[in-house]
Write an enzyme that holds these catalytic residues in place. Sequence first.
Site, PDB file in Angstrom:
ATOM      1  N   GLY A  12       0.825  -1.275   0.111  1.00  0.00           N
ATOM      2  CA  GLY A  12      -0.075   0.097   0.059  1.00  0.00           C
ATOM      3  C   GLY A  12       0.770   1.306   0.041  1.00  0.00           C
ATOM      4  O   GLY A  12       0.409   2.316   0.505  1.00  0.00           O
ATOM      5  N   ASN A  14       1.751   2.968  -2.582  1.00  0.00           N
ATOM      6  CA  ASN A  14       0.957   3.766  -3.554  1.00  0.00           C
ATOM      7  C   ASN A  14      -0.393   4.164  -3.155  1.00  0.00           C
ATOM      8  O   ASN A  14      -0.722   5.592  -3.290  1.00  0.00           O
ATOM      9  CB  ASN A  14       0.724   3.056  -5.002  1.00  0.00           C
ATOM     10  CG  ASN A  14       1.989   3.024  -5.738  1.00  0.00           C
ATOM     11  OD1 ASN A  14       2.562   4.052  -6.390  1.00  0.00           O
ATOM     12  ND2 ASN A  14       2.746   1.825  -5.814  1.00  0.00           N
ATOM     13  N   MET A  90      -3.493  -7.573  -7.222  1.00  0.00           N
ATOM     14  CA  MET A  90      -2.808  -8.481  -7.807  1.00  0.00           C
ATOM     15  C   MET A  90      -4.045  -9.495  -8.438  1.00  0.00           C
ATOM     16  O   MET A  90      -3.766 -10.722  -8.300  1.00  0.00           O
ATOM     17  CB  MET A  90      -2.104  -9.099  -7.014  1.00  0.00           C
ATOM     18  CG  MET A  90      -0.596  -8.506  -6.757  1.00  0.00           C
ATOM     19  SD  MET A  90       0.073  -7.524  -8.356  1.00  0.00           S
ATOM     20  CE  MET A  90       1.566  -7.044  -7.868  1.00  0.00           C
ATOM     21  N   HIS A 109       2.032   0.181 -13.457  1.00  0.00           N
ATOM     22  CA  HIS A 109       2.744  -1.136 -13.489  1.00  0.00           C
ATOM     23  C   HIS A 109       4.286  -0.661 -13.479  1.00  0.00           C
ATOM     24  O   HIS A 109       4.656   0.260 -14.045  1.00  0.00           O
ATOM     25  CB  HIS A 109       2.578  -1.630 -14.906  1.00  0.00           C
ATOM     26  CG  HIS A 109       3.288  -2.913 -15.108  1.00  0.00           C
ATOM     27  ND1 HIS A 109       2.661  -4.312 -14.523  1.00  0.00           N
ATOM     28  CD2 HIS A 109       4.186  -3.221 -15.658  1.00  0.00           C
ATOM     29  CE1 HIS A 109       3.464  -5.038 -14.716  1.00  0.00           C
ATOM     30  NE2 HIS A 109       4.568  -4.403 -15.503  1.00  0.00           N
TER      31      HIS A 109
END
Length: 208
Positions: A12, A14, A90, A109
């Site tokens: 986490g 991001n 994911m 990505h």
Amino acid sequence: MHNIAVLASGNGTNFAAIARAIKKGFLKANLALLVCDVPGALVIARAKRAGIKTLLMQRREFATTNDFEAKIIQHLKEEKIDLIILAGFMRILSPGFVREYKGRILNIHPSLLPSFKGTHGIKDAFDYGVKITGVTVHLIDEELDHGPIILQEKVRIEENDTLESLEKKIHKVEHALYPKAIRLLLEGKITVLGRKIMVTTQPGLPTR
Ligand code: GAR
């Protein structure tokens, strides 16, 4: 104000960068929901600490992927979510889910797509020996790591880089690039033309 939801499975970082960007006023949005599919993932603790509504949604608690996704969509609708942000989520969303939120699901990505798709973008680039890798933020479409690209930034792999040092460099770039891309989308500065995305900057004086 737009309502956004983050879908994440892991650490986490991001998610935290996006929450920070909102707090600082760089992003004008309401982070209404975190959906996590992995019990005990660090991102859950981060969201709780930040006082953000958190849902743990485990695929194994549903008979089919369709039922699992339908429940997530139900929650997204209840929260009136305008934009879905995948941040280390994911799982591959089914075409039905993608159609439901077409043009409104973003992904980050850790490579320069279309190189090194999949779950190990950083390691795959490192092992391959490329000199330049990077980060991609793109819209989600029905194919894996494939939708139109909003922003990309390169990261150089130096001879003394290790996988760990490269991971650090990639994450640092991610934490700045993702909020920038989200902001462009929220401000309506993005036009999608097939695979190409045009970014409109501030309207200037018309040229004569
Ligand atoms: C990020 O590096 C993101 O690019 C990657 O997962 C990591 C999540 O880190 N996503 C993918 O590989 C998607 N194919 P975080 O949980 O600390 O944000």
